[in-house]
Motif scaffolding. Structure first.
Motif, short mmCIF file in Angstrom:
data_model
loop_
_atom_site.label_atom_id
_atom_site.label_comp_id
_atom_site.label_asym_id
_atom_site.label_seq_id
_atom_site.Cartn_x
_atom_site.Cartn_y
_atom_site.Cartn_z
N GLY A 1 -41.42 -0.49 -13.22
CA GLY A 1 -41.21 0.90 -13.59
C GLY A 1 -40.50 1.66 -12.49
N THR A 2 -40.35 2.96 -12.72
CA THR A 2 -39.65 3.80 -11.78
C THR A 2 -40.56 4.20 -10.61
N THR A 3 -39.96 4.79 -9.59
CA THR A 3 -40.73 5.29 -8.45
C THR A 3 -41.05 6.76 -8.68
N ASP A 4 -42.22 7.20 -8.19
CA ASP A 4 -42.59 8.60 -8.31
C ASP A 4 -43.42 9.03 -7.09
N LYS A 5 -43.31 10.30 -6.76
CA LYS A 5 -44.03 10.86 -5.62
C LYS A 5 -45.46 11.22 -6.03
N ARG A 6 -46.40 10.92 -5.14
CA ARG A 6 -47.80 11.25 -5.38
C ARG A 6 -48.41 11.81 -4.10
N VAL A 7 -49.40 12.66 -4.28
CA VAL A 7 -50.16 13.19 -3.14
C VAL A 7 -51.38 12.33 -2.95
N ILE A 8 -51.53 11.80 -1.73
CA ILE A 8 -52.66 10.92 -1.43
C ILE A 8 -53.38 11.44 -0.19
N PRO A 9 -54.64 11.04 0.00
CA PRO A 9 -55.36 11.45 1.20
C PRO A 9 -54.66 10.96 2.46
N GLY A 10 -54.69 11.82 3.52
CA GLY A 10 -54.07 11.43 4.78
C GLY A 10 -55.02 10.62 5.64
N GLU A 11 -54.63 10.39 6.89
CA GLU A 11 -55.43 9.57 7.78
C GLU A 11 -56.73 10.28 8.20
N ASN A 12 -56.68 11.59 8.31
CA ASN A 12 -57.86 12.36 8.71
C ASN A 12 -58.46 13.07 7.50
N ASP A 13 -59.75 13.37 7.62
CA ASP A 13 -60.44 14.06 6.53
C ASP A 13 -59.81 15.42 6.30
N GLY A 14 -59.62 15.74 5.03
CA GLY A 14 -59.05 17.03 4.66
C GLY A 14 -57.55 17.08 4.71
N GLU A 15 -56.90 15.99 5.11
CA GLU A 15 -55.45 15.96 5.18
C GLU A 15 -54.89 15.22 3.95
N TYR A 16 -53.72 15.65 3.54
CA TYR A 16 -53.05 15.01 2.42
C TYR A 16 -51.58 14.77 2.78
N THR A 17 -51.03 13.77 2.17
CA THR A 17 -49.63 13.43 2.44
C THR A 17 -48.97 12.96 1.15
N ALA A 18 -47.66 13.00 1.11
CA ALA A 18 -46.91 12.54 -0.06
C ALA A 18 -46.48 11.09 0.16
N ALA A 19 -46.52 10.32 -0.90
CA ALA A 19 -46.13 8.91 -0.85
C ALA A 19 -45.39 8.55 -2.13
N THR A 20 -44.55 7.54 -2.04
CA THR A 20 -43.77 7.09 -3.20
C THR A 20 -44.33 5.76 -3.69
N PHE A 21 -44.63 5.71 -4.99
CA PHE A 21 -45.21 4.51 -5.58
C PHE A 21 -44.33 4.00 -6.73
N MET A 22 -44.50 2.71 -7.02
CA MET A 22 -43.80 2.05 -8.13
C MET A 22 -44.82 1.20 -8.88
N SER A 23 -44.80 1.29 -10.21
CA SER A 23 -45.72 0.49 -11.03
C SER A 23 -45.06 -0.84 -11.41
N ALA A 24 -45.82 -1.90 -11.34
CA ALA A 24 -45.34 -3.23 -11.72
C ALA A 24 -46.40 -3.90 -12.59
N THR A 25 -45.99 -4.39 -13.76
CA THR A 25 -46.91 -5.02 -14.70
C THR A 25 -46.50 -6.47 -14.91
N LEU A 26 -47.43 -7.38 -14.70
CA LEU A 26 -47.17 -8.81 -14.88
C LEU A 26 -47.75 -9.26 -16.21
N SER A 27 -46.90 -9.78 -17.11
CA SER A 27 -47.34 -10.39 -18.36
C SER A 27 -47.50 -11.88 -18.13
N CYS A 28 -48.66 -12.43 -18.49
CA CYS A 28 -48.97 -13.83 -18.20
C CYS A 28 -49.34 -14.58 -19.47
N ASP A 29 -48.99 -15.85 -19.50
CA ASP A 29 -49.44 -16.78 -20.54
C ASP A 29 -50.80 -17.33 -20.12
#
Length: 500
Positions: A444-472
């Motif tokens: 899938g496409t990439t999209d920006k998300r807000v995720i928790p930062g390294e310290n408590d109470g901090e937040y940061t933006a990150a880019t994620f991509m979804s990948a789906t594996l179809s299996c037999d």
């Protein structure tokens, strides 16, 4: 030697029992040619045996021992029937798009005779030896020609062209469809014919109500047959499907009516688009996949910030060198190949006797074209760098869109990647497995998300991509599929490992 003995046997059966046959063979370009000369022995006027050449036949076999064509010189001038070639492992029939040569033209080995539409692409059919095109059996646009069926005749001498003016190819070896109708012997009754015991037809309507089975109603609706006045032979005069089937094509078949109300579906305007050979094969294979392969799906979100940063650095260098830039999909293909190397169970194929695990990692790349979805193959992707993968994908995609793929371009894939994210912005989807493979990765496409930062109470933006594996599930258990996705995620989130 076995082929040579068989050819000699054919020669003896074709001529008289007192004929002798000699055979010799040659090999060129992956094709074996067996030339059988048959002689008759007669007593000369000096009482010496004299051999007379009765017939020469040429049998041609392609790899591995596949029959290509044969020539007969006895009844007609020397000629070579050209059969519809098998240009892919799954091809059973083909269409002739256009002839590049016309009847009477001189042809040499390597000349393109015609364009053939296979189940995967449109491929040029080349002439294998010098001669003249004497007869075209199937003209431009001919469809559904069985593999091996004669489509043209070539001759060695120009003067023999006119002798094939009225040539007609033999019918295909497959038994005709109407044959089962002739199997039962025609009845020869000696007594007066009696109707089959069945209940007397009764009126199907009770007042204004028509009594009919659901199956009969559906059949009548699909074929636009009115049930009014149809005599039912079912219990209580009920109309069954057999009562309606006999009316198809009769006077009670109604003409399609144009609806007066705009909401009726029959008022819709439409165009019927004929299915191409490629589209029919795609439909058959996808239906076969969903009906016979037990699919299951695993999805993972992969952070791609480091990958995007590395791509920017590499593309800056490539731009200075005036080379093509890398795409995110190039990194995905490389990561998928290395993950297959780490988890080879996903690089396998199912058979009833065994599971075949491939040692080559050939990634099929889904490419959308005007004729349908094509899947050319990047061979040995695990051994290639990002630049080589990018060049291969660009070349194959261009050939797919121009309909110039060769069989070697789309054969031999062991795993497929389909990316609807970059081109179309699709966030996540589940792809259908491409048989005989066992897995396909949907990106899938990439999209920006807000995720928790390294310290408590901090937040940061990150880019994620979804990948789906179809299996037999026959080949890849859930834990194995999850293990592969973990390896894939590791390569994507630490892209420097792709360069090692």
């Amino acid at each position: 030697m076995a082929l040579m003995r068989a050819a000699v046997g054919v020669g003896r059966r074709r001529l008289l029992s007192h004929c002798s046959c000699m055979a010799n063979g040659s090999h060129q370009g992956g094709v074996w040619e067996l030339r059988v000369r048959c002689f008759s022995s007669w007593l000369h006027h000096h009482h010496e045996a004299q051999d007379y050449l009765r017939s020469t036949m040429v049998f041609r076999f392609g790899p591995p021992g596949q029959y290509v064509s044969r020539r007969f010189y006895a009844d007609m001038p020397s000629h070579q029937p050209l059969g519809m070639p098998s240009l892919s492992p799954t091809m059973t029939q083909g269409n002739i798009v256009k002839w590049k040569k016309k009847e009477g033209d001189k042809v040499t080995a390597g000349d393109v005779l015609c364009e053939i539409e296979t189940d995967k692409a449109t491929v040029d059919m080349e002439c294998m030896e010098d001669g003249y095109l004497a007869k075209i059996v199937f003209s431009d646009g001919a469809k559904d020609i069985k593999v091996g069926q004669i489509i043209a005749i070539t001759v060695e001498e120009q003067g023999d062209i006119d002798k094939f003016k009225d040539y007609k190819a033999d019918a295909p070896a497959a038994p005709p469809k109407p044959a089962p109708k002739e199997s039962p012997p025609p009845p020869k009754p000696t007594e007066s014919p009696k109707p089959a015991p069945s209940p007397k037809p009764a009126p199907a309507a009770s007042g204004d109500r028509i009594i009919a089975s659901p199956n009969a109603r559906k059949y009548a609706q699909d074929n636009q047959i009115s049930l009014s006045g149809v005599a039912g032979t079912g219990p209580g005069g009920r109309i069954v499907r057999a009562d309606v089937e006999g009316l198809k094509g009769g006077q009670q078949v109604q003409e399609p009516r144009r609806a007066e109300t705009p909401g009726d579906s029959t008022s819709l305007d439409y165009t019927d688009l004929p299915n191409t050979q490629i589209r029919r094969v795609i439909a058959q294979r996808l239906l076969q996949s969903k009906q016979t392969i037990p699919h299951y799906y695993l999805t993972v979100d992969v952070r791609v910030d480091k990958l995007l940063a590395l791509r920017t650095q590499l593309n800056a260098k490539l731009e200075k060198e005036k080379r093509k830039k890398l795409s995110v999909n190039d990194f995905v293909l490389k990561a998928a190949a290395l993950a297959l190397k780490k988890v080879p169970e996903c690089n396998s194929s199912w058979t009833d006797e065994f599971i075949r695990q491939f040692h080559n990692i050939n990634i099929s790349v889904a490419v959308q074209t005007e004729r349908g979805l094509m899947v050319p193959v990047v061979k040995d992707a695990d051994k290639k760098g990002l630049g080589a993968i990018s060049d291969d994908v660009r070349t194959l995609a261009e050939k797919a869109r121009e309909n110039t793929l060769k069989p070697s371009d789309y054969d031999g894939g062991t795993f497929t990647v389909s990316n609807l994210g970059g081109p179309f912005g699709i966030k996540q989807f589940c792809a259908i497995i491409n048989p005989p493979q066992s897995c396909i990765l949907a990106v899938g496409t990439t999209d920006k998300r807000v995720i928790p930062g390294e310290n408590d109470g901090e937040y940061t933006a990150a880019t994620f991509m979804s990948a789906t594996l179809s299996c037999d599930h026959r080949v890849v258990d859930g834990a194995i599929g999850a293990h592969w996705l973990g390896a894939f995620k590791g390569y994507i989130e630490d892209p420097m490992t792709l360069l090692l």
